[in-house]
Scaffold this motif. Sequence first.
Motif, short mmCIF file in Angstrom:
data_model
loop_
_atom_site.label_atom_id
_atom_site.label_comp_id
_atom_site.label_asym_id
_atom_site.label_seq_id
_atom_site.Cartn_x
_atom_site.Cartn_y
_atom_site.Cartn_z
N UNK A 233 -10.24 3.55 -10.52
CA UNK A 233 -9.47 3.31 -11.74
C UNK A 233 -9.63 1.90 -12.29
N UNK A 234 -9.69 0.90 -11.42
CA UNK A 234 -9.65 -0.47 -11.92
C UNK A 234 -10.53 -1.47 -11.23
N UNK A 235 -11.50 -1.02 -10.44
CA UNK A 235 -12.43 -1.95 -9.81
C UNK A 235 -11.79 -2.76 -8.69
N UNK A 236 -12.49 -3.81 -8.22
CA UNK A 236 -12.02 -4.60 -7.08
C UNK A 236 -10.63 -5.21 -7.25
N UNK A 237 -10.29 -5.67 -8.45
CA UNK A 237 -9.00 -6.33 -8.63
C UNK A 237 -7.85 -5.35 -8.45
N UNK A 238 -7.97 -4.14 -8.98
CA UNK A 238 -6.91 -3.15 -8.81
C UNK A 238 -6.87 -2.64 -7.37
N UNK A 239 -8.05 -2.50 -6.76
CA UNK A 239 -8.08 -2.11 -5.35
C UNK A 239 -7.36 -3.15 -4.50
N UNK A 240 -7.56 -4.42 -4.83
CA UNK A 240 -6.90 -5.50 -4.09
C UNK A 240 -5.39 -5.40 -4.22
N UNK A 241 -4.89 -5.18 -5.44
CA UNK A 241 -3.46 -5.07 -5.65
C UNK A 241 -2.88 -3.86 -4.94
N UNK A 242 -3.61 -2.74 -4.97
CA UNK A 242 -3.13 -1.50 -4.37
C UNK A 242 -2.96 -1.65 -2.86
N UNK A 243 -4.00 -2.12 -2.19
CA UNK A 243 -3.93 -2.30 -0.74
C UNK A 243 -2.99 -3.44 -0.39
N UNK A 244 -3.03 -4.52 -1.19
CA UNK A 244 -2.14 -5.65 -0.95
C UNK A 244 -0.68 -5.26 -1.03
N UNK A 245 -0.33 -4.40 -1.97
CA UNK A 245 1.05 -3.96 -2.09
C UNK A 245 1.48 -3.12 -0.90
N UNK A 246 0.56 -2.33 -0.35
CA UNK A 246 0.88 -1.53 0.82
C UNK A 246 1.12 -2.39 2.04
N UNK A 247 0.21 -3.34 2.26
CA UNK A 247 0.26 -4.16 3.48
C UNK A 247 1.23 -5.34 3.33
N UNK A 248 1.44 -5.78 2.10
CA UNK A 248 2.31 -6.93 1.88
C UNK A 248 1.58 -8.25 1.90
N UNK A 249 0.24 -8.21 1.87
CA UNK A 249 -0.59 -9.41 1.81
C UNK A 249 -1.65 -9.18 0.73
N UNK A 250 -1.72 -10.08 -0.23
CA UNK A 250 -2.73 -9.95 -1.27
C UNK A 250 -4.01 -10.66 -0.81
N UNK A 251 -5.16 -9.97 -0.87
CA UNK A 251 -6.41 -10.58 -0.40
C UNK A 251 -6.89 -11.68 -1.33
N UNK A 252 -7.66 -12.61 -0.76
CA UNK A 252 -8.32 -13.65 -1.55
C UNK A 252 -9.62 -13.14 -2.16
N UNK A 253 -10.29 -12.25 -1.42
CA UNK A 253 -11.59 -11.74 -1.83
C UNK A 253 -11.64 -10.23 -1.61
N UNK A 254 -12.45 -9.56 -2.42
CA UNK A 254 -12.76 -8.15 -2.20
C UNK A 254 -14.26 -8.03 -2.03
N UNK A 255 -14.66 -7.42 -0.92
CA UNK A 255 -16.07 -7.23 -0.58
C UNK A 255 -16.36 -5.74 -0.64
N UNK A 256 -17.20 -5.33 -1.59
CA UNK A 256 -17.56 -3.92 -1.74
C UNK A 256 -19.06 -3.78 -1.51
N UNK A 257 -19.44 -2.79 -0.74
CA UNK A 257 -20.87 -2.58 -0.49
C UNK A 257 -21.21 -1.10 -0.50
N UNK A 258 -22.44 -0.81 -0.91
CA UNK A 258 -22.98 0.53 -0.75
C UNK A 258 -23.45 0.70 0.69
N UNK A 259 -23.43 1.90 1.18
CA UNK A 259 -23.82 2.12 2.57
C UNK A 259 -25.30 1.85 2.85
N UNK A 260 -26.23 2.11 1.91
CA UNK A 260 -27.62 1.75 2.20
C UNK A 260 -27.80 0.26 2.47
N UNK A 261 -27.11 -0.60 1.70
CA UNK A 261 -27.21 -2.04 1.96
C UNK A 261 -26.58 -2.37 3.31
#
Length: 303
Positions: free
Chosen positions: A116-144
Motif C-alpha cells: 500500500x505505501x512502500x517502505x515508509x508505511x511498512x515501517x509505521x505499520x510494524x513500528x506501531x505493532x512492536x512499539x519501536x519505530x525503525x531508523x531504516x527499512x531494508x527490502x530485498x528480492x530473494x535472488x539478490x
Amino acid sequence: MTGRRLTRTLRAGLLALVLGVVALAVPDSAVRPAEVSLVDVSTAEGVDLGDDVIWILAVGSDARPGQLMTRSRGDAIQMVGINTRTGAASAIGVPRDSWVPIPGYGSNRVNAGLYFGGPSLMARTVGNLVGVQPDYVFVTRFPFFENMVNSIGGIYVDNPRRFSDPYLKPEGFKAGRIKLDGYGAMAFSRIRKGLAGGDFDRSANQQRTLRGIQSRIRGRADEPGFIERGVLTVMRNTQTNLSPARLFELAQAVAQVKPSKIRSCVVDGRIGTVGGASIVFPDVSQARRYGNAARSDATLGPC
C-alpha cells in the motif's frame, strides 16, 4: 575519540571518496534494476533512542519479475535492533499474515503495508505493532539475497528439526548444524508448510538465517576490502538515500555484533480467518513487551 573509532571514521571517509569516484566511472550501475532498497526513515515520529541503538526493519519482498520490489507484499519481516556500543542485537520476528491496523488503510495482513505505501508505511505499520519505530527499512528480492549469501561463502545455521518442502527443498534440511548456500538459505527462510509451527516457525528460521549471515560477516570483516566490496555491491544494486559513508558505518555495526549477545523472539498469536482467508491475530501485548524490553539497548530477555 578512541583510536579504533578514529580509524573507522577515516576509513569511512576514504571509502566515501573511492565509492563516489567508482559510481561516476561505472554508469551502468545507475540503470540496473534495483535488487535492494535501503531507506532512512528515522524522521518518522518516535522516541529518540540516541546514537548507540539502530533499528532496522528487514523485509524480504515477494515481488515477481517485472513487479516493483518496494510496492509488493513482504514475505520475511524482522525488526532488528543493534547496539553499536555494547555489540548486543535483537530480532523481533513478525509473522507475515499478522492482522494489524495499517495507517490510512484499515486492517490487513502486516505485509500489505509494503504494497500500500512502500517502505515508509511498512515501517509505521510494524513500528506501531512492536512499539519501536525503525531508523531504516531494508527490502530485498530473494535472488539478490541468494547471491549475497553465496558471495560471503555460505552460512551455517542450527536447525532444531528436520523439515522439507516438495517444491523448494524436496530432499529437506536435516536437523543439527548445517551449511547453506544462497538457494538453501532462501528455501530455509521461506518454507512454511513443512513446519509444525507454520508461520511462527518460519519466522524463527529467518532469524537463524540472519544469525548465520551476521556470523559470517563478523568472521570476515577484518579481511582487507571485504566490507568495502560488500558496500560497493549494495551501491550498484540499491535504491537508497544513504551516503556511501553511512552504508559503511551500518556494515561495520552489523560486523561488530557479538554472537553471544544476540537474542531473537517471534511475536506469537492465534490462527483465525477474515473473509474466509487464514490470518494470524498477533499477541499485541507481547509484541509491545518485546519492543519495550529492547528499545533503549537492543537487549531482549526470555521470549
